[in-house]
Design a protein around this motif. Structure first.
Motif, PDB file in Angstrom:
ATOM      1  N   ALA A 178      44.438  34.647  41.271  1.00 20.11           N
ATOM      2  CA  ALA A 178      45.308  35.571  41.737  1.00 20.11           C
ATOM      3  C   ALA A 178      45.702  36.547  40.645  1.00 20.11           C
ATOM      4  CB  ALA A 178      46.680  35.043  42.414  1.00 20.11           C
ATOM      5  N   ILE A 179      46.026  36.166  39.528  1.00 19.30           N
ATOM      6  CA  ILE A 179      46.547  36.940  38.421  1.00 19.30           C
ATOM      7  C   ILE A 179      45.232  37.562  37.724  1.00 19.30           C
ATOM      8  CG2 ILE A 179      48.540  35.820  38.142  1.00 19.30           C
ATOM      9  CD1 ILE A 179      47.669  34.322  35.617  1.00 19.30           C
ATOM     10  N   ALA A 180      44.079  36.916  37.729  1.00 19.32           N
ATOM     11  CA  ALA A 180      43.067  37.639  37.321  1.00 19.32           C
ATOM     12  C   ALA A 180      42.872  38.784  38.068  1.00 19.32           C
ATOM     13  CB  ALA A 180      41.787  36.860  37.166  1.00 19.32           C
ATOM     14  N   ASN A 181      42.983  38.775  39.352  1.00 15.44           N
ATOM     15  CA  ASN A 181      42.731  39.996  40.161  1.00 15.44           C
ATOM     16  C   ASN A 181      43.926  41.116  39.561  1.00 15.44           C
ATOM     17  OD1 ASN A 181      43.895  41.411  42.907  1.00 15.44           O
ATOM     18  ND2 ASN A 181      41.624  41.178  43.079  1.00 15.44           N
ATOM     19  N   GLU A 182      44.909  40.724  39.646  1.00 15.48           N
ATOM     20  CA  GLU A 182      46.110  41.759  39.114  1.00 15.48           C
ATOM     21  C   GLU A 182      46.074  42.275  37.924  1.00 15.48           C
ATOM     22  OE1 GLU A 182      49.746  39.065  41.341  1.00 15.48           O
ATOM     23  OE2 GLU A 182      49.627  39.430  39.087  1.00 15.48           O
ATOM     24  N   LEU A 183      45.026  41.520  37.044  1.00 12.20           N
ATOM     25  CA  LEU A 183      44.635  42.291  35.452  1.00 12.20           C
ATOM     26  C   LEU A 183      43.560  42.978  35.331  1.00 12.20           C
ATOM     27  CD1 LEU A 183      46.089  39.042  33.786  1.00 12.20           C
ATOM     28  CD2 LEU A 183      47.084  41.224  33.776  1.00 12.20           C
ATOM     29  N   GLU A 184      42.805  43.219  36.496  1.00 14.39           N
ATOM     30  CA  GLU A 184      41.685  44.082  36.545  1.00 14.39           C
ATOM     31  C   GLU A 184      42.051  45.440  35.872  1.00 14.39           C
ATOM     32  OE1 GLU A 184      39.940  43.961  40.334  1.00 14.39           O
ATOM     33  OE2 GLU A 184      39.130  42.039  40.039  1.00 14.39           O
ATOM     34  N   ASP A 185      41.210  45.754  35.018  1.00 13.78           N
ATOM     35  CA  ASP A 185      41.349  47.028  34.536  1.00 13.78           C
ATOM     36  C   ASP A 185      42.534  47.043  33.341  1.00 13.78           C
ATOM     37  OD1 ASP A 185      39.162  47.853  35.832  1.00 13.78           O
ATOM     38  OD2 ASP A 185      40.586  48.411  37.528  1.00 13.78           O
ATOM     39  N   THR A 186      43.139  45.909  32.938  1.00 15.33           N
ATOM     40  CA  THR A 186      44.114  46.073  31.881  1.00 15.33           C
ATOM     41  C   THR A 186      43.536  45.827  30.630  1.00 15.33           C
ATOM     42  OG1 THR A 186      44.815  43.783  32.166  1.00 15.33           O
ATOM     43  CG2 THR A 186      45.816  45.356  33.645  1.00 15.33           C
ATOM     44  N   GLY A 187      42.508  45.078  30.701  1.00 13.80           N
ATOM     45  CA  GLY A 187      41.995  44.574  29.174  1.00 13.80           C
ATOM     46  C   GLY A 187      42.137  43.240  29.088  1.00 13.80           C
ATOM     47  N   VAL A 188      42.769  42.504  29.978  1.00 13.54           N
ATOM     48  CA  VAL A 188      43.293  41.221  29.885  1.00 13.54           C
ATOM     49  C   VAL A 188      42.570  40.500  30.766  1.00 13.54           C
ATOM     50  CG1 VAL A 188      45.178  39.374  29.979  1.00 13.54           C
ATOM     51  CG2 VAL A 188      45.652  41.858  29.061  1.00 13.54           C
ATOM     52  N   SER A 189      41.747  39.316  30.592  1.00 14.05           N
ATOM     53  CA  SER A 189      41.047  38.452  31.455  1.00 14.05           C
ATOM     54  C   SER A 189      41.852  37.147  31.639  1.00 14.05           C
ATOM     55  CB  SER A 189      39.523  38.459  30.861  1.00 14.05           C
ATOM     56  OG  SER A 189      39.431  37.778  29.792  1.00 14.05           O
ATOM     57  N   VAL A 190      41.539  36.828  32.740  1.00 10.42           N
ATOM     58  CA  VAL A 190      42.011  35.242  33.014  1.00 10.42           C
ATOM     59  C   VAL A 190      40.926  34.490  33.602  1.00 10.42           C
ATOM     60  CG1 VAL A 190      43.651  33.754  34.479  1.00 10.42           C
ATOM     61  CG2 VAL A 190      44.452  35.856  33.550  1.00 10.42           C
ATOM     62  N   THR A 191      40.487  33.272  32.759  1.00  9.30           N
ATOM     63  CA  THR A 191      39.532  32.319  33.516  1.00  9.30           C
ATOM     64  C   THR A 191      40.036  31.150  33.666  1.00  9.30           C
ATOM     65  OG1 THR A 191      37.928  33.409  32.012  1.00  9.30           O
ATOM     66  CG2 THR A 191      37.473  31.297  32.562  1.00  9.30           C
ATOM     67  N   VAL A 192      39.602  30.259  34.781  1.00  5.02           N
ATOM     68  CA  VAL A 192      40.266  29.030  34.913  1.00  5.02           C
ATOM     69  C   VAL A 192      38.846  28.142  35.061  1.00  5.02           C
ATOM     70  CG1 VAL A 192      39.938  29.348  37.562  1.00  5.02           C
ATOM     71  CG2 VAL A 192      41.128  27.527  36.862  1.00  5.02           C
ATOM     72  N   LEU A 193      39.023  27.159  34.120  1.00  6.80           N
ATOM     73  CA  LEU A 193      37.759  25.989  33.802  1.00  6.80           C
ATOM     74  C   LEU A 193      38.253  24.950  34.636  1.00  6.80           C
ATOM     75  CD1 LEU A 193      35.343  25.010  32.191  1.00  6.80           C
ATOM     76  CD2 LEU A 193      37.138  24.249  30.769  1.00  6.80           C
TER      77      LEU A 193
END
Length: 265
Positions: A172-187
């Motif tokens: 969810a937050i990965a989607n929110e952060l698109e185009d911010t320069g911040v990425s979220v990865t879940v392993l």
């Protein structure tokens, strides 16, 4: 192949840094010339790793001994780093543990501690460090979940539920952060060779004896590559990926029964 970075040197914070996948992440980030902030409950091991890695890799290593089951720990970690003017470029929320047994027989306090470590602490640390990343316009977050996230888990019901939360929260937050320069990865690794199974009490189960598990070094390397590429969901191993996808097409009741059988009851 990722080349070791040049100056300015970045800093990675890793929780559960002294063993298993967390330790392998520590080795990887050190080898790629990151300064490290290592968080673990094992203070003696932290000191040993910090001294050794400082000499071997010529990096700055900050060790913070904290029990992440204590609700004030995330804020204390954040404030300590703020006071030291240490800014985090990569946050690796790796710390976590599981409990095995029938829910009506397991220890409530242990499960509340597990919820705090596996779920609340990850949310809290992400909230604290994410704001600066967004303001800066760059940063990476890696949350360690599990293939357990994709189905209910009788005999490890609370653990599976916490891992489902991590997966959903991260996507969810990965989607929110698109185009911010911040990425979220879940392993989302499958069963991995580590001390995890000793703590859960499953290391002597027939399932664990029969299962071919990936080693922590391999899992961490796959997670690291996915993080650096900005992938959202990383599932190490073809078999694990197939199983994670397959449960989407089966009735939930059947999936739960299969999960219970795999858990060994």
């Amino acid at each position: 192949m990722f080349k070791p970075q040049t100056q300015p040197r970045k800093t990675a914070l890793i929780t559960g840094a002294c063993s298993g996948i967390g330790y392998e992440f520590t080795c990887l980030f050190a080898s790629y010339n990151y300064n490290l902030v290592l968080v673990d409950i094992n203070e003696n091991k932290l000191i040993e790793i910090a001294e050794r890695f400082t000499q071997e890799y010529n990096i700055c290593v900050t060790s913070i001994a904290k029990d992440l089951s204590i609700s004030t720990s995330p804020e204390a970690i954040y404030l300590e780093l703020q006071q030291a003017s240490i800014h985090i470029d990569v946050l690796v929320n790796n710390a976590g543990f599981g409990i095995y047994g029938l829910f009506n027989e397991t220890n409530l306090n242990s499960e509340l501690d597990m919820i705090q470590v596996n779920l609340v602490c990850i949310t809290h640390l992400t909230k604290l460090f994410l704001k600066h990343m967004v303001e800066k316009g760059e940063g990476k977050i890696l949350n360690v979940s599990s293939t357990a996230a994709f189905q209910p888990g009788p005999l490890m019901s609370v653990y599976f539920a916490t891992k489902s939360y991590i997966l959903s929260f991260s996507e969810a937050i990965a989607n929110e952060l698109e185009d911010t320069g911040v990425s979220v990865t879940v392993l989302c690794p499958g069963p991995t060779q580590s001390a995890f199974h000793q703590r859960t009490g499953t290391e002597n189960s027939q399932r664990m004896k029969d299962m071919k598990m990936m080693d922590a070094k391999t899992v961490a390397a796959i997670g690291f590559r996915g993080l650096m590429k900005g992938k959202t969901v990383v599932i190490p191993g073809a078999k694990n990926r197939i199983l994670a996808e397959a449960v989407r097409f089966l009735p939930r009741k059947q999936v739960t029964k299969i999960s219970k059988a795999v858990q060994g009851h």
